[in-house]
Design a protein around this motif. Structure first.
Motif, PDB file in Angstrom:
ATOM      1  N   ASN A 123       0.806  -1.213   0.000  1.00 35.11           N
ATOM      2  CA  ASN A 123       0.000   0.000   0.000  1.00 35.11           C
ATOM      3  C   ASN A 123       0.843   1.268   0.000  1.00 35.11           C
ATOM      4  OD1 ASN A 123      -2.442  -1.378  -0.098  1.00 35.11           O
ATOM      5  ND2 ASN A 123      -2.603  -1.527   2.123  1.00 35.11           N
ATOM      6  N   ALA A 124       2.075   1.167   0.471  1.00 33.32           N
ATOM      7  CA  ALA A 124       2.969   2.325   0.414  1.00 33.32           C
ATOM      8  C   ALA A 124       3.485   2.568  -0.998  1.00 33.32           C
ATOM      9  CB  ALA A 124       4.143   2.125   1.365  1.00 33.32           C
ATOM     10  N   LEU A 125       3.520   1.499  -1.815  1.00 26.64           N
ATOM     11  CA  LEU A 125       4.119   1.600  -3.146  1.00 26.64           C
ATOM     12  C   LEU A 125       3.100   1.602  -4.276  1.00 26.64           C
ATOM     13  CD1 LEU A 125       7.077  -0.920  -2.669  1.00 26.64           C
ATOM     14  CD2 LEU A 125       7.160   1.576  -2.495  1.00 26.64           C
ATOM     15  N   TRP A 126       1.852   1.235  -3.984  1.00 31.13           N
ATOM     16  CA  TRP A 126       0.894   1.004  -5.067  1.00 31.13           C
ATOM     17  C   TRP A 126      -0.462   1.607  -4.712  1.00 31.13           C
ATOM     18  CZ3 TRP A 126       2.085  -1.122  -9.739  1.00 31.13           C
ATOM     19  CH2 TRP A 126       1.024  -1.479 -10.576  1.00 31.13           C
ATOM     20  N   ARG A 127      -1.126   2.152  -5.697  1.00 33.26           N
ATOM     21  CA  ARG A 127      -2.490   2.638  -5.572  1.00 33.26           C
ATOM     22  C   ARG A 127      -3.327   1.999  -6.665  1.00 33.26           C
ATOM     23  NH1 ARG A 127      -0.768   3.818  -1.502  1.00 33.26           N
ATOM     24  NH2 ARG A 127      -0.830   5.771  -0.316  1.00 33.26           N
ATOM     25  N   PRO A 128      -4.601   1.698  -6.380  1.00 32.10           N
ATOM     26  CA  PRO A 128      -5.319   1.964  -5.134  1.00 32.10           C
ATOM     27  C   PRO A 128      -4.897   1.006  -4.020  1.00 32.10           C
ATOM     28  CG  PRO A 128      -6.717   0.724  -6.616  1.00 32.10           C
ATOM     29  CD  PRO A 128      -5.471   1.054  -7.399  1.00 32.10           C
ATOM     30  N   SER A 129      -5.148   1.408  -2.794  1.00 34.57           N
ATOM     31  CA  SER A 129      -4.772   0.589  -1.651  1.00 34.57           C
ATOM     32  C   SER A 129      -5.701  -0.620  -1.520  1.00 34.57           C
ATOM     33  CB  SER A 129      -4.808   1.407  -0.360  1.00 34.57           C
ATOM     34  OG  SER A 129      -6.118   1.871  -0.115  1.00 34.57           O
ATOM     35  N   PHE A 130      -5.197  -1.648  -0.846  1.00 33.05           N
ATOM     36  CA  PHE A 130      -5.988  -2.840  -0.546  1.00 33.05           C
ATOM     37  C   PHE A 130      -5.863  -3.075   0.948  1.00 33.05           C
ATOM     38  CE2 PHE A 130      -7.436  -7.106  -0.204  1.00 33.05           C
ATOM     39  CZ  PHE A 130      -8.185  -7.389  -1.332  1.00 33.05           C
ATOM     40  N   VAL A 131      -6.891  -2.709   1.683  1.00 33.99           N
ATOM     41  CA  VAL A 131      -6.847  -2.782   3.142  1.00 33.99           C
ATOM     42  C   VAL A 131      -7.170  -4.196   3.600  1.00 33.99           C
ATOM     43  CG1 VAL A 131      -7.865  -1.944   5.293  1.00 33.99           C
ATOM     44  CG2 VAL A 131      -7.455  -0.355   3.392  1.00 33.99           C
ATOM     45  N   MET A 132      -6.227  -4.826   4.277  1.00 38.36           N
ATOM     46  CA  MET A 132      -6.440  -6.150   4.869  1.00 38.36           C
ATOM     47  C   MET A 132      -5.407  -6.329   5.976  1.00 38.36           C
ATOM     48  SD  MET A 132      -6.477  -9.992   3.160  1.00 38.36           S
ATOM     49  CE  MET A 132      -7.933  -9.794   2.161  1.00 38.36           C
ATOM     50  N   TYR A 133      -5.750  -5.812   7.157  1.00 41.53           N
ATOM     51  CA  TYR A 133      -4.828  -5.825   8.291  1.00 41.53           C
ATOM     52  C   TYR A 133      -5.487  -6.540   9.475  1.00 41.53           C
ATOM     53  CZ  TYR A 133      -2.543  -2.026   5.668  1.00 41.53           C
ATOM     54  OH  TYR A 133      -1.926  -1.268   4.706  1.00 41.53           O
ATOM     55  N   TYR A 134      -5.355  -7.845   9.536  1.00 41.30           N
ATOM     56  CA  TYR A 134      -6.085  -8.593  10.555  1.00 41.30           C
ATOM     57  C   TYR A 134      -5.447  -8.533  11.937  1.00 41.30           C
ATOM     58  CZ  TYR A 134      -9.232 -10.346   7.032  1.00 41.30           C
ATOM     59  OH  TYR A 134     -10.187 -10.418   6.042  1.00 41.30           O
ATOM     60  N   ARG A 135      -4.218  -8.110  12.050  1.00 43.47           N
ATOM     61  CA  ARG A 135      -3.595  -8.007  13.370  1.00 43.47           C
ATOM     62  C   ARG A 135      -4.116  -6.808  14.162  1.00 43.47           C
ATOM     63  NH1 ARG A 135       1.448  -6.776  13.603  1.00 43.47           N
ATOM     64  NH2 ARG A 135       2.050  -7.974  15.441  1.00 43.47           N
ATOM     65  N   THR A 136      -4.819  -5.892  13.511  1.00 44.31           N
ATOM     66  CA  THR A 136      -5.300  -4.682  14.196  1.00 44.31           C
ATOM     67  C   THR A 136      -6.651  -4.900  14.879  1.00 44.31           C
ATOM     68  OG1 THR A 136      -6.416  -3.843  12.206  1.00 44.31           O
ATOM     69  CG2 THR A 136      -4.096  -3.247  12.510  1.00 44.31           C
ATOM     70  N   PHE A 137      -7.302  -6.051  14.654  1.00 46.26           N
ATOM     71  CA  PHE A 137      -8.638  -6.275  15.210  1.00 46.26           C
ATOM     72  C   PHE A 137      -8.498  -7.047  16.521  1.00 46.26           C
ATOM     73  CE2 PHE A 137     -13.034  -7.972  15.215  1.00 46.26           C
ATOM     74  CZ  PHE A 137     -13.708  -6.793  14.956  1.00 46.26           C
ATOM     75  N   ARG A 138      -8.225  -6.319  17.603  1.00 46.57           N
ATOM     76  CA  ARG A 138      -7.949  -6.919  18.911  1.00 46.57           C
ATOM     77  C   ARG A 138      -9.183  -6.860  19.793  1.00 46.57           C
ATOM     78  NH1 ARG A 138      -3.546  -3.447  17.798  1.00 46.57           N
ATOM     79  NH2 ARG A 138      -1.654  -4.591  17.225  1.00 46.57           N
ATOM     80  N   LEU A 139      -9.441  -7.949  20.502  1.00 46.28           N
ATOM     81  CA  LEU A 139     -10.672  -8.080  21.280  1.00 46.28           C
ATOM     82  C   LEU A 139     -10.849  -6.949  22.281  1.00 46.28           C
ATOM     83  CD1 LEU A 139     -13.204  -9.555  22.151  1.00 46.28           C
ATOM     84  CD2 LEU A 139     -11.786 -11.060  23.563  1.00 46.28           C
ATOM     85  N   ALA A 140      -9.814  -6.601  23.041  1.00 47.61           N
ATOM     86  CA  ALA A 140      -9.963  -5.562  24.068  1.00 47.61           C
ATOM     87  C   ALA A 140     -10.371  -4.233  23.447  1.00 47.61           C
ATOM     88  CB  ALA A 140      -8.658  -5.411  24.846  1.00 47.61           C
ATOM     89  N   ASP A 141      -9.739  -3.868  22.318  1.00 45.94           N
ATOM     90  CA  ASP A 141     -10.081  -2.613  21.647  1.00 45.94           C
ATOM     91  C   ASP A 141     -11.490  -2.660  21.083  1.00 45.94           C
ATOM     92  OD1 ASP A 141      -7.481  -1.812  22.186  1.00 45.94           O
ATOM     93  OD2 ASP A 141      -6.740  -2.420  20.211  1.00 45.94           O
ATOM     94  N   VAL A 142     -11.821  -3.766  20.450  1.00 46.44           N
ATOM     95  CA  VAL A 142     -13.137  -3.912  19.825  1.00 46.44           C
ATOM     96  C   VAL A 142     -14.241  -3.858  20.876  1.00 46.44           C
ATOM     97  CG1 VAL A 142     -14.606  -5.576  18.627  1.00 46.44           C
ATOM     98  CG2 VAL A 142     -12.272  -5.153  17.819  1.00 46.44           C
TER      99      VAL A 142
END
Length: 243
Positions: free
Chosen positions: A186-205
């Motif tokens: 995503n830093a090198l190419w557009r359009p971006s493709f969002v798929m970040y599964y490590r960011t979905f943490r139970l405590a935050d959610v």
């Protein structure tokens, strides 16, 4: 990882260099032959808990894809089930899938962005399977607010969430490598493709759901195994819209 009928390496590369919407449009005809479709091993224990909590009137499958979760909704909803997704290709595959059994609730497929749902408070149940990695952490409060707005008072927002892999384990390094690869892409190419599964943490959610106006409870899904410390590998989040 892929059945013989699944996408080729070249097809996956083209999809990965597309936007999320276009990528799934391209993947749709072969999506059900990939490991990305939610397996029955996950759907079955979720159905078990929902049958205990239900029955429900109308249900919404958020980011429904080709409709794996729609089968769960048909088991526990009496009136209608609605699948929404941004990808027209995935919706087309869902409509053309297995025929709806006689006596099943009315089925609808709607193309819409989950961040701007085109409904009022008409649903008693909303589910989602495996889609939250496509939303950045800053988008989650708005996403949860949208789900809250389409549920009737007492309606439930339900989704499974897996425990994070133990640091240093194979699963940990695999997810980390995937996350890094996506960020570099995503830093090198557009359009971006969002798929970040490590960011979905139970405590935050859980905290974000409560701030939105949900009462949150967790149900263990023991069919999916336990960790070395005895805790479940996967839990079902049941967030109830308070009156």
């Amino acid at each position: 990882m892929f059945a013989p009928q699944g996408p080729t390496v070249r097809e996956l590369a083209v999809q990965a260099l597309s936007s999320v919407e276009r990528g799934y449009d391209l993947l749709a005809p072969k999506f059900d032959h990939t490991p990305f479709r939610t397996p029955e091993a996950v759907l079955t224990p979720v159905s078990r808990v929902l049958r205990r909590l239900g029955p429900f009137g109308s249900g919404l499958d958020l980011c429904c894809g080709t409709g794996a979760g729609m089968g769960v909704l048909r088991q526990v909803c009496r009136e209608r089930v609605t699948g929404i997704d941004l990808s027209a290709g995935m919706l087309a595959e869902g409509r053309a899938g297995e025929p709806v059994p006689a006596g099943a609730p009315r089925t609808e497929w709607v193309r819409a962005d989950a961040r701007a749902l085109p409904f009022g408070p008409v649903f008693d149940l909303a589910v989602s399977f495996g889609a939250f990695g496509h939303f950045l952490p800053r988008e989650r409060p708005g996403l949860f607010a949208q789900v809250h707005s389409v549920l009737r008072p007492g309606g439930r927002f339900v989704f499974p969430i897996g425990a994070p892999p133990r640091p240093g384990s194979r699963g940990y390094w695999t997810l980390l490598a995937f996350d890094v690869a996506m960020r570099v892409r995503n830093a090198l190419w557009r359009p971006s493709f969002v798929m970040y599964y490590r960011t979905f943490r139970l405590a935050d959610v859980r905290a974000e759901l409560m701030r939105t106006g949900f009462d949150v409870r967790l149900y263990a899904l023991p069919e999916l195994g336990r960790r070395a410390d005895g805790s479940p590998r996967c839990r079902l989040v049941v967030a109830t819209r308070t009156a």
